[in-house]
Design a protein around this motif. Structure first.
Motif, PDB file in Angstrom:
ATOM      1  N   GLY A 110      34.000  40.677  30.053  1.00  0.00           N
ATOM      2  CA  GLY A 110      33.069  40.156  31.063  1.00  0.00           C
ATOM      3  C   GLY A 110      33.673  39.142  32.011  1.00  0.00           C
ATOM      4  N   ALA A 111      34.935  38.742  31.772  1.00  0.00           N
ATOM      5  CA  ALA A 111      35.548  37.754  32.679  1.00  0.00           C
ATOM      6  C   ALA A 111      35.656  38.353  34.080  1.00  0.00           C
ATOM      7  N   VAL A 112      35.326  37.542  35.096  1.00  0.00           N
ATOM      8  CA  VAL A 112      35.417  38.007  36.477  1.00  0.00           C
ATOM      9  C   VAL A 112      36.862  37.793  36.941  1.00  0.00           C
ATOM     10  N   VAL A 113      37.504  38.864  37.373  1.00  0.00           N
ATOM     11  CA  VAL A 113      38.888  38.788  37.861  1.00  0.00           C
ATOM     12  C   VAL A 113      38.856  38.620  39.379  1.00  0.00           C
ATOM     13  N   VAL A 114      39.524  37.595  39.870  1.00  0.00           N
ATOM     14  CA  VAL A 114      39.559  37.329  41.317  1.00  0.00           C
ATOM     15  C   VAL A 114      40.995  37.471  41.789  1.00  0.00           C
ATOM     16  N   SER A 115      41.249  38.477  42.612  1.00  0.00           N
ATOM     17  CA  SER A 115      42.603  38.698  43.137  1.00  0.00           C
ATOM     18  C   SER A 115      42.738  38.096  44.530  1.00  0.00           C
ATOM     19  N   LEU A 116      43.853  37.399  44.756  1.00  0.00           N
ATOM     20  CA  LEU A 116      44.136  36.840  46.090  1.00  0.00           C
ATOM     21  C   LEU A 116      45.066  37.748  46.889  1.00  0.00           C
ATOM     22  N   ALA A 117      45.514  38.841  46.284  1.00  0.00           N
ATOM     23  CA  ALA A 117      46.629  39.607  46.852  1.00  0.00           C
ATOM     24  C   ALA A 117      46.261  40.378  48.114  1.00  0.00           C
ATOM     25  N   ALA A 118      47.065  40.208  49.146  1.00  0.00           N
ATOM     26  CA  ALA A 118      46.918  41.022  50.357  1.00  0.00           C
ATOM     27  C   ALA A 118      47.364  42.448  50.033  1.00  0.00           C
ATOM     28  N   GLY A 119      46.643  43.425  50.576  1.00  0.00           N
ATOM     29  CA  GLY A 119      47.112  44.815  50.525  1.00  0.00           C
ATOM     30  C   GLY A 119      46.857  45.547  49.217  1.00  0.00           C
ATOM     31  N   ILE A 120      46.314  44.880  48.220  1.00  0.00           N
ATOM     32  CA  ILE A 120      46.010  45.557  46.943  1.00  0.00           C
ATOM     33  C   ILE A 120      44.500  45.701  46.851  1.00  0.00           C
ATOM     34  N   THR A 121      44.048  46.956  46.735  1.00  0.00           N
ATOM     35  CA  THR A 121      42.606  47.223  46.851  1.00  0.00           C
ATOM     36  C   THR A 121      41.864  46.932  45.541  1.00  0.00           C
ATOM     37  N   LEU A 122      40.558  46.807  45.691  1.00  0.00           N
ATOM     38  CA  LEU A 122      39.697  46.651  44.510  1.00  0.00           C
ATOM     39  C   LEU A 122      39.892  47.842  43.579  1.00  0.00           C
ATOM     40  N   ALA A 123      39.941  49.052  44.154  1.00  0.00           N
ATOM     41  CA  ALA A 123      40.061  50.259  43.317  1.00  0.00           C
ATOM     42  C   ALA A 123      41.350  50.223  42.505  1.00  0.00           C
ATOM     43  N   GLN A 124      42.451  49.755  43.113  1.00  0.00           N
ATOM     44  CA  GLN A 124      43.726  49.699  42.374  1.00  0.00           C
ATOM     45  C   GLN A 124      43.619  48.739  41.184  1.00  0.00           C
ATOM     46  N   ILE A 125      42.978  47.614  41.401  1.00  0.00           N
ATOM     47  CA  ILE A 125      42.863  46.627  40.312  1.00  0.00           C
ATOM     48  C   ILE A 125      41.884  47.138  39.256  1.00  0.00           C
ATOM     49  N   GLU A 126      40.776  47.720  39.723  1.00  0.00           N
ATOM     50  CA  GLU A 126      39.783  48.249  38.764  1.00  0.00           C
ATOM     51  C   GLU A 126      40.406  49.331  37.882  1.00  0.00           C
ATOM     52  N   GLN A 127      41.270  50.151  38.496  1.00  0.00           N
ATOM     53  CA  GLN A 127      41.895  51.231  37.717  1.00  0.00           C
ATOM     54  C   GLN A 127      42.821  50.693  36.623  1.00  0.00           C
ATOM     55  N   ALA A 128      43.371  49.506  36.855  1.00  0.00           N
ATOM     56  CA  ALA A 128      44.308  48.928  35.881  1.00  0.00           C
ATOM     57  C   ALA A 128      43.578  48.159  34.777  1.00  0.00           C
ATOM     58  N   LEU A 129      42.253  48.046  34.883  1.00  0.00           N
ATOM     59  CA  LEU A 129      41.469  47.271  33.908  1.00  0.00           C
ATOM     60  C   LEU A 129      40.522  48.200  33.151  1.00  0.00           C
ATOM     61  N   PRO A 130      39.973  47.740  32.021  1.00  0.00           N
ATOM     62  CA  PRO A 130      38.977  48.572  31.324  1.00  0.00           C
ATOM     63  C   PRO A 130      37.801  48.893  32.246  1.00  0.00           C
ATOM     64  N   GLU A 131      37.212  50.078  32.089  1.00  0.00           N
ATOM     65  CA  GLU A 131      36.107  50.490  32.962  1.00  0.00           C
ATOM     66  C   GLU A 131      34.983  49.459  32.939  1.00  0.00           C
ATOM     67  N   GLY A 132      34.434  49.182  34.094  1.00  0.00           N
ATOM     68  CA  GLY A 132      33.302  48.252  34.177  1.00  0.00           C
ATOM     69  C   GLY A 132      33.712  46.795  34.320  1.00  0.00           C
ATOM     70  N   SER A 133      35.020  46.534  34.483  1.00  0.00           N
ATOM     71  CA  SER A 133      35.456  45.135  34.638  1.00  0.00           C
ATOM     72  C   SER A 133      35.053  44.615  36.013  1.00  0.00           C
ATOM     73  N   PRO A 134      34.457  43.410  36.067  1.00  0.00           N
ATOM     74  CA  PRO A 134      34.091  42.854  37.373  1.00  0.00           C
ATOM     75  C   PRO A 134      35.308  42.289  38.112  1.00  0.00           C
ATOM     76  N   VAL A 135      35.542  42.808  39.310  1.00  0.00           N
ATOM     77  CA  VAL A 135      36.707  42.388  40.107  1.00  0.00           C
ATOM     78  C   VAL A 135      36.243  41.965  41.501  1.00  0.00           C
ATOM     79  N   VAL A 136      36.771  40.844  41.963  1.00  0.00           N
ATOM     80  CA  VAL A 136      36.503  40.371  43.321  1.00  0.00           C
ATOM     81  C   VAL A 136      37.847  40.197  44.008  1.00  0.00           C
TER      82      VAL A 136
END
Ligand SMILES: NC(=O)C1=CN([C@@H]2O[C@H](COP(=O)(O)OP(=O)(O)OC[C@H]3O[C@@H](n4cnc5c(N)ncnc54)[C@H](OP(=O)(O)O)[C@@H]3O)[C@@H](O)[C@H]2O)C=CC1
Ligand SMILES: O=C(O)[C@@H]1CCC=N1
Length: 289
Positions: A110-136
């Motif tokens: 349930g931890a909210v992951v917040v990425s600061l990275a330019a050029g890396i999409t939400l979908a790319q980060i979501e794919q690298a995490l367990p399904e349903g992980s909250p990413v901003v």
């Protein structure tokens, strides 16, 4: 630019109070040139220093960053993540997906992951995490460190309304915080993330010329910085169009009109536009890589 989801920017410190942050536990993995200002704005928003743990590439670097920023150093990335409610990833874009893959086993549910990275999409980060992980995705700029910056927030598919509110509360002392779409982030980088760097370059160039014209450096620093701050504050407070404010400075046959003619003749306007367009284009390229 599709502005269907763009918010009217509102100075965040004036926004109504959001969720209570004093009990929130935050891990910042990568508190460097951008992660550091994010740490400052999270502390200003009310996260407790003891609850904000930093893990950089090694313990000595984490200790240095924590001491400088007034937060807590974690002995390791795993320790930083223990019980974290929010995990900010402030590493370089080329590192972030490997880092996410490495950390995914240690991320609290349930931890909210917040990425600061330019050029890396939400979908790319979501794919690298367990399904349903909250990413901003957050696209900030360094002036958030003094509460005078901007951050664009992009919400992943699993982020709830309460989690969105939480992230807005975390950036409530950044300056301006707005929801944007991933399509808008390229323009946002040009007008905020990278613009901070261009602003510093403009200030540097103007200061050098003031020194060349004979001013002492400390006076040149003060005049250029104060005048640019004052000009921005005038526009922000009055809502006046910048072209009208400029006309108010240009006396007929005077110094400003002469200087402004050189501004156009030398291609400064076109150069600024090209600078911002190049940043936006690079952001698009990074996303396609
Ligand atoms: N700089 C800016 O103005 C902006 C940057 N961004 C984004 O922010 C991100 C960071 O950029 P920036 O702050 O400039 O980069 P920096 O190089 O200044 O900071 C990167 C940080 O990541 C740490 N780090 C590197 N590898 C690891 C690792 N394996 N584990 C933990 N920490 C690690 C570094 O630690 P150490 O110091 O120990 O090496 C450093 O603190 C990028 O993705 C960029 O796109 C977004 C908007 C604006
Ligand atoms: O230069 C960069 O790529 C980062 C993103 C925006 C500002 N700095």
């Amino acid at each position: 630019m599709d502005d269907s989801t763009a918010q009217t920017p509102e100075r965040t410190a004036e926004a109504t109070a959001g969720p209570e942050l004093a009990d929130l536990r935050v891990a910042v993995i990568g508190a460097g040139n951008m992660g550091g200002p994010v740490v400052r704005t999270l502390l200003a928003a009310g996260v407790r220093p003891a609850h904000l743990r930093i893990a950089n590439s090694g313990p000595a670097s984490s200790e240095r960053a924590a001491a400088e920023l007034g937060a807590t150093a974690a002995a390791s990335r795993t320790e930083a993540l223990e019980d974290a409610d929010v995990v900010v990833l402030g590493v370089k874009p080329y590192q972030i997906l490997d880092l996410v893959a490495e950390l995914r086993g240690d991320l609290p549910a349930g931890a909210v992951v917040v990425s600061l990275a330019a050029g890396i999409t939400l979908a790319q980060i979501e794919q690298a995490l367990p399904e349903g992980s909250p990413v901003v995705r957050a696209m900030p700029n360094t002036p958030i460190s003094v509460g005078e910056g901007a951050v664009g927030l992009m919400r992943g598919t699993a982020v709830t309304a309460a989690q969105r509110e939480l992230v807005h509360a975390l950036f409530s002392h950044a300056g301006v915080a707005v929801d944007i779409t991933e399509d808008q982030v390229h323009a946002f980088i040009a007008a905020a993330g990278s613009l901070a760097g261009f602003a510093f370059a403009i200030i540097e160039a103007m200061t050098e010329e003031a020194v060349r014209q004979g001013l002492k450096r400390d006076l040149a620093d003060a005049l250029v910085q104060q005048t640019l701050r004052g000009a921005a504050t005038m526009l922000l407070e009055s809502g006046t169009h910048p072209a009208l404010a400029k006309a108010g400075v240009c006396s007929p046959g005077g110094t400003t009109a002469e200087g402004y003619a050189a501004f156009e003749r030398e291609g400064v306007r076109a150069g600024l536009a090209a600078t911002m367009a190049a940043a936006a284009e690079r952001s698009r390229q990074l996303t396609e890589d």
